[in-house]
Write an enzyme that holds these catalytic residues in place. Structure first.
Site, mmCIF file in Angstrom:
data_model
loop_
_atom_site.group_PDB
_atom_site.id
_atom_site.type_symbol
_atom_site.label_atom_id
_atom_site.label_comp_id
_atom_site.label_asym_id
_atom_site.label_seq_id
_atom_site.Cartn_x
_atom_site.Cartn_y
_atom_site.Cartn_z
ATOM 1 N N SER A 179 -6.505 -10.388 9.888
ATOM 2 C CA SER A 179 -5.818 -9.496 10.826
ATOM 3 C C SER A 179 -5.999 -10.004 12.264
ATOM 4 C CB SER A 179 -6.350 -8.069 10.625
ATOM 5 O OG SER A 179 -5.552 -7.127 11.306
ATOM 6 N N ASP B 155 2.115 -5.223 3.065
ATOM 7 C CA ASP B 155 1.387 -4.994 4.324
ATOM 8 C C ASP B 155 2.206 -4.096 5.253
ATOM 9 O OD1 ASP B 155 0.243 -5.340 6.982
ATOM 10 O OD2 ASP B 155 -0.812 -7.088 6.202
ATOM 11 N N HIS C 163 -2.353 -3.583 3.937
ATOM 12 C CA HIS C 163 -3.157 -4.336 4.902
ATOM 13 C C HIS C 163 -4.658 -4.146 4.693
ATOM 14 C CE1 HIS C 163 -3.500 -6.637 8.651
ATOM 15 N NE2 HIS C 163 -4.515 -5.847 8.959
#
Ligand SMILES: *[C@@H]1O[C@H](CO)[C@@H](O)[C@H](O)[C@H]1NC(C)=O
Ligand SMILES: *[C@@H]1O[C@H](CO)[C@@H](O)[C@H](O)[C@H]1NC(C)=O
Ligand SMILES: *[C@@H]1O[C@H](CO)[C@@H](O)[C@H](O)[C@H]1NC(C)=O
Ligand SMILES: *[C@@H]1O[C@H](CO)[C@@H](O)[C@H](O)[C@H]1NC(C)=O
Ligand SMILES: *[C@@H]1O[C@H](CO)[C@@H](O)[C@H](O)[C@H]1NC(C)=O
Ligand SMILES: *[C@@H]1O[C@H](CO)[C@@H](O)[C@H](O)[C@H]1NC(C)=O
Ligand SMILES: *[C@@H]1O[C@H](CO)[C@@H](O)[C@H](O)[C@H]1NC(C)=O
Ligand SMILES: *[C@@H]1O[C@H](CO)[C@@H](O)[C@H](O)[C@H]1NC(C)=O
Length: 455
Positions: free
Chosen positions: A227, A373, A405
């Site tokens: 991320s 995601d 995610h």
């Protein structure tokens, strides 16, 4: 976090050759907030006289991190780097020695396409935790004292269990330039250089500190981040060939997961959701080094909402999630979304945030992302990987048919560790083949990953 104002005992400079030299500091009796910690925040004298990656300050980390992480030793280092504009800067990392260091001897030609991968000696990883904050006092070096703050430190303990040395840089730098990849990449690469310098110090230079135990001549390193940690790690990977060519012989591989290319696309996906709080933190972090853009951002806020937005300047990622839960961040601005799409800001997204701006990584890349995601576009990630492949990078890209995610952070855990391990131990080609670019859908649930929850 307990803050105290202890006087730090500064020992004499122990190395004077090649730059101003570094200092060894005593360990404070408790961990201090960075803003209250001269080791961390005081601007080093003669900063510009140091070379990139030079050590400036060293100490044993305060508190009981060794016990918490099952490490044999934990150090804090401050080292020379530079900001997005090339101005001299310093930054901070926490460096862990494993209890039982891994070592191996070369077994085969494990290199894919001749990319560097030594499979010899000790192994080292720079792990970029997505701490997503514009406040230095919520840097990862602070979060790591409180395991409830973040889950991804489970990746660090797993790496230590495998016997790797691990450096966890505060890659946003001392001014917490969250999501400014153009700064973060440099902070990471100079942090790696600083770890090699730390490893090279002998007993007399360490003035009583236990040596790190990493063999600098034979240690390979990998980068890994998920991320926000994938933005920074990706930038480091892209910049390494020209910013840190000296690291080439040691650089084994790059792992990026849940990468969020495309700032406005990501903003559209996050706005109004439970994760909307990432946006104020990112916008404030990204404008940290750019006063004109910061001024535009602040002056575009609706007057009655400005204070609530700017409160994010002092928030951790977790606090941001709570404060902005399900809110429209666009609605904080006089002209809504248009203000965030203004050229003053889009030039920052284009020049300092997005990946694939600075070339392609020269080492093998493992990329992973959930097709579902919800934070960022899978299509833009596909495009990023296609551009890496077209640029000649060696890539394994796994698109997970399960999860989103947060779950992909967990589901990528063992795959990332094994992929890095294979580069270190010489089994990479036999396990992953020698094709340059492999893109595939996978269906992976990995209960051994860090517990689900906060990033
Ligand atoms: C580390 O210190 C904290 C605070 O004193 C304590 O809560 C925790 O149990 C300690 N952890 C270990 C592994 O010693
Ligand atoms: C540390 O080691 C002990 C004993 O092997 C184990 O029970 C514990 O789970 C480990 N903790 C971490 C964070 O690795
Ligand atoms: C290892 O394999 C790569 C690709 O298969 C090849 O390019 C390279 O020359 C080989 N290296 C050695 C030392 O044999
Ligand atoms: C592997 O490591 C050993 C000792 O650490 C060293 O003597 C040897 O030269 C290294 N081999 C290569 C190929 O780097
Ligand atoms: C937050 O928004 C989600 C949809 O994005 C909705 O399912 C949820 O009920 C909302 N929560 C609250 C407390 O409003
Ligand atoms: C952030 O915290 C500092 C120190 O506590 C305070 O001086 C400052 O006003 C705060 N900023 C905002 C925007 O809340
Ligand atoms: C190398 O690493 C892989 C992945 O962790 C592991 O499965 C394998 O057993 C290791 N091989 C050697 C020779 O250490
Ligand atoms: C992977 O999944 C996507 C749907 O997300 C599908 O369009 C694509 O054909 C799949 N690719 C392969 C190689 O199965």
């Amino acid at each position: 976090m307990i803050v105290s104002n202890l006087l730090l005992l500064l020992l004499p400079v122990v190395r004077a050759v090649g730059g101003p030299g570094f200092s060894i500091f005593d360990t404070p009796s408790e961990a201090l907030l960075p803003s209250n910690d001269p080791f961390y925040m005081s601007e080093p004298a003669d900063l510009s006289a140091y070379s990139l990656g030079d050590l400036i300050r060293i100490r044993v980390a305060p508190g009981n991190l060794s016990a918490m992480f099952n490490a044999s030793a934990v150090y804090n280092i401050v080292y020379r780097t530079e900001d997005s504009l090339g101005h001299p800067l310093w930054s901070f990392s926490t460096v862990f020695s494993p209890l039982n260091p891994y070592s191996s001897t070369p077994t085969s030609n494990h290199s894919r396409h001749g990319a560097s991968s030594r499979g010899n000696g000790t192994a080292f990883m720079s792990y970029q935790l997505p701490y997503n904050t514009p406040s230095v006092d919520w840097s990862v070096s602070v979060l790591m004292y409180d395991p409830t703050q973040t889950a991804t430190l489970g990746d660090v303990t797993a790496a230590l269990q495998r016997g790797w040395f691990v450096s966890v840089p505060d890659f946003e730098g001392p001014y917490a330039a969250s999501t400014a990849g153009s700064l973060e990449g440099k902070v990471i690469l100079d942090g790696v250089r600083a770890v090699y310098s730390l490893a090279a110090l002998d007993d007399s230079e360490l003035a009583g500190l236990e040596p790190l135990g990493l063999d600098p001549a034979h240690a390979s390193f990998s980068l890994w981040g998920y991320s926000g940690g994938a933005i920074s790690s990706g930038w480091a990977g892209e910049m390494q060939p020209y910013y840190a060519p000296d690291l080439q012989p040691y650089f084994a591989g790059l792992v990026i997961g849940g990468m969020p290319p495309g700032f406005m696309s990501t903003a559209d996906l996050l706005d109004g959701t439970s994760s909307a709080g990432l946006l104020p933190n990112a916008l404030l972090g990204l404008t940290q080094q750019f006063p004109e853009a910061r001024e535009f951002l602040v002056s575009s806020l609706k007057q009655e909402k400005a204070q609530d937005f700017l409160a994010a300047l002092n928030m951790s990622a977790l606090q941001g999630f709570v404060a902005f839960y399900n809110q429209s961040i666009f609605d904080y601005f006089i002209n809504g979304r248009d203000d965030l799409n203004h050229p003053i800001l889009t030039s920052l997204y284009d020049g300092h945030y997005d990946l694939r701006l600075k070339g392609v990584p020269s080492v093998p890349v493992f990329a992973y992302k959930a097709i579902g995601d919800q934070f960022s576009s899978i299509q833009l990630s596909d495009q990023l990987i296609t551009e890496y492949c077209d640029g000649g990078a060696v890539v394994l890209y796994e698109r997970n048919t399960v999860g989103e995610h947060i779950s992909e952070l967990q589901n990528g855990h063992s795959r990332s560790l094994d992929w890095i391990d294979s580069l270190f131990n010489g089994t990479h080609a036999e396990t992953y083949g020698t094709s340059a670019c492999v893109i595939k859908n996978v269906t992976v649930v990995d209960p051994t990953g860090p517990p689900l929850g906060q990033l």
